[in-house]
Structure formats: C-alpha cells, structure tokens
Design a protein around this motif. Sequence first.
Motif, mmCIF file in Angstrom:
data_model
loop_
_atom_site.group_PDB
_atom_site.id
_atom_site.type_symbol
_atom_site.label_atom_id
_atom_site.label_comp_id
_atom_site.label_asym_id
_atom_site.label_seq_id
_atom_site.Cartn_x
_atom_site.Cartn_y
_atom_site.Cartn_z
ATOM 1 N N ARG A 12 0.834 -1.207 0.000
ATOM 2 C CA ARG A 12 0.000 0.000 0.000
ATOM 3 C C ARG A 12 0.867 1.253 0.000
ATOM 4 N N ASP A 15 2.327 1.736 -3.404
ATOM 5 C CA ASP A 15 1.299 2.170 -4.337
ATOM 6 C C ASP A 15 0.956 3.639 -4.115
ATOM 7 N N LYS A 24 -1.269 -2.991 -8.971
ATOM 8 C CA LYS A 24 0.188 -2.963 -8.872
ATOM 9 C C LYS A 24 0.636 -3.027 -7.407
ATOM 10 N N GLY A 25 -0.016 -2.273 -6.540
ATOM 11 C CA GLY A 25 0.330 -2.291 -5.120
ATOM 12 C C GLY A 25 0.057 -3.643 -4.487
#
Length: 69
Positions: A12, A15, A24-25
């Motif tokens: 997190r 991201d 992606k995160g």
Amino acid sequence: MIGKIIGALVGREMDRRDGSGGMKGAAMGALIGGGLRRMGPLGMILGGGYVAKKAYDRRRASRSAPPVI
C-alpha cells in the motif's frame, strides 16, 4: 499471518508513492511479503520499520501543515 499484513502494508505504501491505484500495489505487496517471510525475523523487522517510518512521516507532515481557512 503477520507477514501477510506487513506485506500488504508495504504494498500500500509503495502504491501511494506512485499515485496509481490498485493491482500494482497488491502484486508488489504479495511479492515483497513473500520475500520478507523468507528473510525470517529480520525481514519482518525491516518491513515493519519501513511502514512505521512512512506512517510517522505522514503524521508529522500533517501536523506541520498550515491550517486551511
């Protein structure tokens, strides 16, 4: 279980740095979480320290921000 939580938090934070959202995160968190678990207790300490520092910096920045009128 703690390793998965730390991996999710690290993902997190990474991201948020990019500014883009979502997948992606989550993928980075899963990969980094696996790597941190393989490193053992040292990996958990490093991952937890990274998340704690980011949270500390964010809180310090919000306290020093000028009040919104």
